[in-house]
Structures are given as C-alpha cells and as structure tokens.
Design a protein around this motif. Structure first.
Motif, mmCIF file in Angstrom:
data_model
loop_
_atom_site.group_PDB
_atom_site.id
_atom_site.type_symbol
_atom_site.label_atom_id
_atom_site.label_comp_id
_atom_site.label_asym_id
_atom_site.label_seq_id
_atom_site.Cartn_x
_atom_site.Cartn_y
_atom_site.Cartn_z
ATOM 1 N N UNK A 120 13.083 51.470 57.197
ATOM 2 C CA UNK A 120 14.101 51.300 58.243
ATOM 3 C C UNK A 120 14.259 49.812 58.568
ATOM 4 N N UNK A 121 13.153 49.102 58.665
ATOM 5 C CA UNK A 121 13.193 47.673 58.993
ATOM 6 C C UNK A 121 13.880 46.821 57.950
ATOM 7 N N UNK A 122 13.905 47.279 56.700
ATOM 8 C CA UNK A 122 14.527 46.509 55.619
ATOM 9 C C UNK A 122 15.976 46.918 55.360
ATOM 10 N N UNK A 123 16.520 47.786 56.190
ATOM 11 C CA UNK A 123 17.922 48.201 56.029
ATOM 12 C C UNK A 123 18.861 47.062 56.369
ATOM 13 N N UNK A 124 20.064 47.144 55.836
ATOM 14 C CA UNK A 124 21.129 46.227 56.235
ATOM 15 C C UNK A 124 21.877 46.862 57.392
ATOM 16 N N UNK A 125 21.794 46.241 58.551
ATOM 17 C CA UNK A 125 22.467 46.753 59.732
ATOM 18 C C UNK A 125 23.818 46.060 59.893
#
Length: 110
Positions: free
Chosen positions: A84-89
């Motif tokens: 989740x932390x490495x997703x592109x937001x």
C-alpha cells in the motif's frame, strides 16, 4: 510483536478520496488483511487570503475550500501494508503512513 500501519489520507477532492479509500479497502479484503476503518473526520474548512499585488492592502475575496480526511489501520500483514505504501496515489491526495509496534496484552517488560 504486532505492527499496526496507520494511513491518513486528505484531499480537497472528495470523489478522489472516496475512490482511493474504496480501492485500498477492497485490496486489503482480497488479500485477507485485518483492516479497521475507514474512520471519517469532519471536513476542515480552510480560508486563504488573496492579494491583488505584493504590497499589503488591496485584496480579493479569500479562497475558501474544504479538506476531507479518512483514516485506516492495517493490523499485522507488514508485506501488504508495504505494498500500500508503494502505490502511486493521485496528486490531489496527501497520504501519511505511520507504523506502530504493539505488544500483546499481558506482555511484561524485561
């Protein structure tokens, strides 16, 4: 020791915020991760003064806008929380991630 990953998401665009939170929640459910939330905070209403030029005095009406926020907690499942932390937001979204160590109930300090 259990890790709790806390996600705080903020945006002025409520639709983008809701869509992102829904995507994260569905992803966590598919992976079988324990998730609490989303917790909704009341929207903040911010006001920014606008000046016609760089010298003080002459102003436009202030720019008023709401900021919406949601919070999620992921218990355990460190590898899923890392994904989740490495997703592109989306660029209109502000994301903060906090990791907390929690000891089991009844755990004694040595």
């Amino acid at each position: 020791m259990t890790f709790v990953t806390k996600l705080s998401l903020e945006s002025g665009d409520r639709a983008v915020l809701e869509e992102t939170v829904t995507d994260i929640k569905q992803f966590l459910e598919r992976k079988g991760a324990e998730c609490r939330g989303p917790f909704n905070d009341p929207p903040q209403h911010l006001s920014v003064p606008q000046y016609r030029n760089l010298s003080p005095g002459d102003r436009f009406s202030p720019w008023d806008y709401p900021v919406y926020s949601r919070r999620l907690e992921i218990h355990g499942n460190d590898h899923i929380a890392r994904q989740i932390g490495h997703r592109d937001f989306p660029p209109s979204l502000h994301v903060e991630i906090e990791v907390e160590h929690r000891k089991p109930a009844g755990h004694r300090r040595s």
